[in-house]
Design a protein around this motif. Structure first.
Motif, mmCIF file in Angstrom:
data_model
loop_
_atom_site.group_PDB
_atom_site.id
_atom_site.type_symbol
_atom_site.label_atom_id
_atom_site.label_comp_id
_atom_site.label_asym_id
_atom_site.label_seq_id
_atom_site.Cartn_x
_atom_site.Cartn_y
_atom_site.Cartn_z
ATOM 1 N N PRO A 1 0.837 -1.205 0.000
ATOM 2 C CA PRO A 1 0.000 0.000 0.000
ATOM 3 C C PRO A 1 0.876 1.260 0.000
ATOM 4 N N THR A 2 0.639 2.109 -0.988
ATOM 5 C CA THR A 2 1.530 3.250 -1.214
ATOM 6 C C THR A 2 0.744 4.554 -1.304
ATOM 7 N N GLY A 3 1.080 5.496 -0.443
ATOM 8 C CA GLY A 3 0.493 6.824 -0.524
ATOM 9 C C GLY A 3 1.191 7.620 -1.611
ATOM 10 N N TYR A 4 0.456 7.927 -2.674
ATOM 11 C CA TYR A 4 1.033 8.579 -3.859
ATOM 12 C C TYR A 4 0.759 10.072 -3.811
ATOM 13 N N HIS B 1 9.290 13.600 9.063
ATOM 14 C CA HIS B 1 8.013 13.456 9.753
ATOM 15 C C HIS B 1 7.345 12.099 9.519
ATOM 16 N N ILE B 2 7.992 11.201 8.813
ATOM 17 C CA ILE B 2 7.455 9.854 8.617
ATOM 18 C C ILE B 2 8.536 8.830 8.945
ATOM 19 N N GLU B 3 8.113 7.613 9.232
ATOM 20 C CA GLU B 3 9.050 6.544 9.548
ATOM 21 C C GLU B 3 9.097 5.476 8.457
ATOM 22 N N ILE B 4 8.145 5.496 7.542
ATOM 23 C CA ILE B 4 8.107 4.503 6.470
ATOM 24 C C ILE B 4 9.002 4.959 5.314
ATOM 25 N N MET C 1 2.180 12.402 6.340
ATOM 26 C CA MET C 1 1.875 11.965 7.703
ATOM 27 C C MET C 1 0.504 11.299 7.762
ATOM 28 N N ALA C 2 -0.470 11.904 7.087
ATOM 29 C CA ALA C 2 -1.818 11.337 7.073
ATOM 30 C C ALA C 2 -1.804 9.964 6.404
ATOM 31 N N GLY C 3 -1.060 9.856 5.301
ATOM 32 C CA GLY C 3 -0.965 8.570 4.611
ATOM 33 C C GLY C 3 -0.385 7.492 5.504
ATOM 34 N N GLU C 4 0.676 7.831 6.231
ATOM 35 C CA GLU C 4 1.299 6.853 7.126
ATOM 36 C C GLU C 4 0.326 6.447 8.236
ATOM 37 N N MET C 5 -0.371 7.410 8.823
ATOM 38 C CA MET C 5 -1.278 7.088 9.919
ATOM 39 C C MET C 5 -2.513 6.322 9.448
ATOM 40 N N LEU C 6 -2.839 6.443 8.173
ATOM 41 C CA LEU C 6 -3.936 5.662 7.597
ATOM 42 C C LEU C 6 -3.514 4.244 7.239
#
Length: 254
Positions: A127-130, A196-199, A163-168
């Motif tokens: 799953p990838t936040g684009y 601000h992200i860990e992924i 950030m929203a993508g990671e938390m989703l």
């Protein structure tokens, strides 16, 4: 058995190792010409092949991927522009959700349509936040999605979106300025997002020389994707690969 591409990406991020992916559009690459391109990539230490495009009008997606798999062990990851771009011959799939837009079809609609086919394919699904960033030129993605890209100077919008993508629950963030971008994504935006992200963070679009690839990695990109520039000058594969992988060695010395 399918390779666990995602766990490898996470491990590389933890070890500050950067990766280089060569993007191949089946509409632009004939299967008969793949041999030399794959040889160049193997010799250069390329980490991944990303295969796909915004449209893919040709009918030889499976043929291109199958040919690559007979020539090399470099993992092949699908970078689809539509639900039809699914091939069981690949190793993994970037399951893209356009989180920078507001078109429900590209947020979830097309995923509902493609889910049965993806499930049956046996592919490793990532799953990838684009996030599409303004590259100074209209892109096919923006046109088809009817969504405005993130302005190139709005780091706050990009980082909040990531950030929203990671938390989703997204496992990857992919920031893309689009094929042939005149303005690549800035190092300041990459740095803001990566802090601000860990992924793992993938960056592509408008990267035309080794220096830009190097600076993007230093700013926090974990995977650099180049396609358009390599189509015009295949010799760039080694130069960009060397630049990307040199960041690892510098970090280890620190």
């Amino acid at each position: 058995m399918k390779m666990n591409i995602y766990s490898g990406l996470v491990e590389k991020k933890l070890n500050a190792q950067k990766s280089f992916a060569v993007l191949l559009d089946p509409d632009s690459v004939e299967p008969s010409s793949l041999h030399s391109l794959v040889n160049l990539s193997e010799a250069a230490g390329v980490d991944y092949f990303f295969v796909g495009g915004s449209l893919v009008l040709s009918a030889h997606l499976d043929e291109v991927i199958s040919k690559i798999k007979t020539l090399t062990n470099i993992p092949v990851v699908l970078f689809p522009g539509s639900p039809s771009q699914v091939s069981p011959f690949a190793d993994a799939l970037l399951y893209l959700s356009l989180i920078s837009g507001r078109n429900p079809e590209l947020l979830i609609g097309q995923h509902v349509v493609s889910a049965p086919f993806v499930k049956r394919s046996g592919l490793e699904v990532m799953p990838t936040g684009y996030i599409v960033v303004d590259g100074g030129a209209p892109t096919t993605v923006s046109y088809i999605s009817n969504a405005a890209p993130v302005p190139s100077d709005k780091n706050d919008i990009a980082l909040c979106t990531a950030m929203a993508g990671e938390m989703l629950g997204m496992k990857l963030i992919y920031m893309d300025a689009g094929s042939g971008a005149r303005i690549p994504i800035t190092e300041s935006m990459i740095r803001a997002v990566s802090q601000h992200i860990e992924i793992p963070l993938i960056v592509g679009g408008g990267i035309t020389d080794p220096e830009k690839a190097y600076l993007n990695c230093k700013a926090g990109a974990d995977v650099i994707v180049v396609g358009n520039a390599i189509e015009k000058a295949p010799a760039l594969i080694k130069e960009i690969s060397d630049a990307v992988h040199s960041v690892k060695f510098e970090n280890l010395k620190m």
